[in-house]
Design an enzyme around this catalytic site. Sequence first.
Site: not given
Length: 280
Positions: A69, A72, A104-105, A121, A178, A218, A244-245
Amino acid sequence: MTGPELAEAALLLAAARRPVVFTGAGMSAESGVPTFRDAQTGLWRRYDPQELATPAAFRADPALVWGWYETRRRGVRRAEPNPGHRAVAAIAARLPETVVITQNVDDLHERGGVPAPVRLHGSLFAPRCSACARPAPLPSDLPPSAGPPEPHDGAEPHDGAESHAPEAHDGPLDPPACADCGAPVRPGVVWFGEALPSAALDAAVEAASGCDLLLTVGTSALVHPAAEIPLVAARLGAPVVQVNPVPTPLDAICAVNLRGPAGEVLPALVRAAWPDDAVG
Ligand code: BV8
Ligand code: ZN
């Protein structure tokens, strides 16, 4: 993009007052953010995203999943909204009742001019404790004592030395602890097998139930319950337009299928709907 399909879709958009724009990974593809279908790169290529994006994977190897993550998140920081994101913002600016719903995030809708999309999400920018759910600072927001700062403007570390920041490392990375209970911090995303945030899901279903046009952009529409949002709109008689393609399971419910990349098709659609509106 031109042609009868675009003209038909533009008529539907120009006539709309309460559109929903529903987006997936393809929305950010032209910004350089890999889609879920795209092959993973580097160390991550031997992992299936649907396996990594699970509570079980995080329990089994928190550093592997946190590292993925962080890789990303760094990629998204370096990315820029594309003309497709800006066209979505133009639709929302023109039609104040527009609701943008994303799977999407990344934060490219916000950076592209849509302040509060409905996030089904979660987000790469909202880490929290995996035990007490206390929101946690992003690693780059940690005080200097916690390690060198992360390059914010996406620029490479100025002296280029890898030693500059651990977060430049592309691999497993121990998640922070935490500040309250010491448990590992997790990314603020919805993993497979986890329930979607009920407020977001309710808002999405409500918007799709009351919309007079749904634009789906998409998405392969394979992940549930998100994939049901366009069906809710269609079932209640709203026209659905897909960008969308390639064909997807949504083709059959769509009034118009626009086959092309979002970054090209959406600006063309907005121009065709509102010729006076100089976008993209
Ligand atoms: C749950 C965050 C239960 C994390 C994500 C019903 C039927 C079958 C299965 C299920 C079902 N109900 C539930 C399931 C299980 C599962 C599921 O759907 N599995 C699938 C794979 C079969 N769903 C879940 O686990 C959900 N939770 O059910 O919990 C529960 C309920 C109550 C209480 C407790 C538990 C949670 C799902 C959410 C998982 N998290 N993301 C992260 O990102 O790491 S999902 C993630 O994958 C994305 O958010 C997105 O949703 C999905 C990827 O799909 P897309 O966005 O569409 O992207 P994709 O790469 O697939 O396709 C890209 C498309 O873009 C392509 O079509 C391509 O052609 C196109 N494209 C490419 N370039 C462009 C383009 N389009 C336009 N322009 C371009 N330039
Ligand atoms: Zn905690």
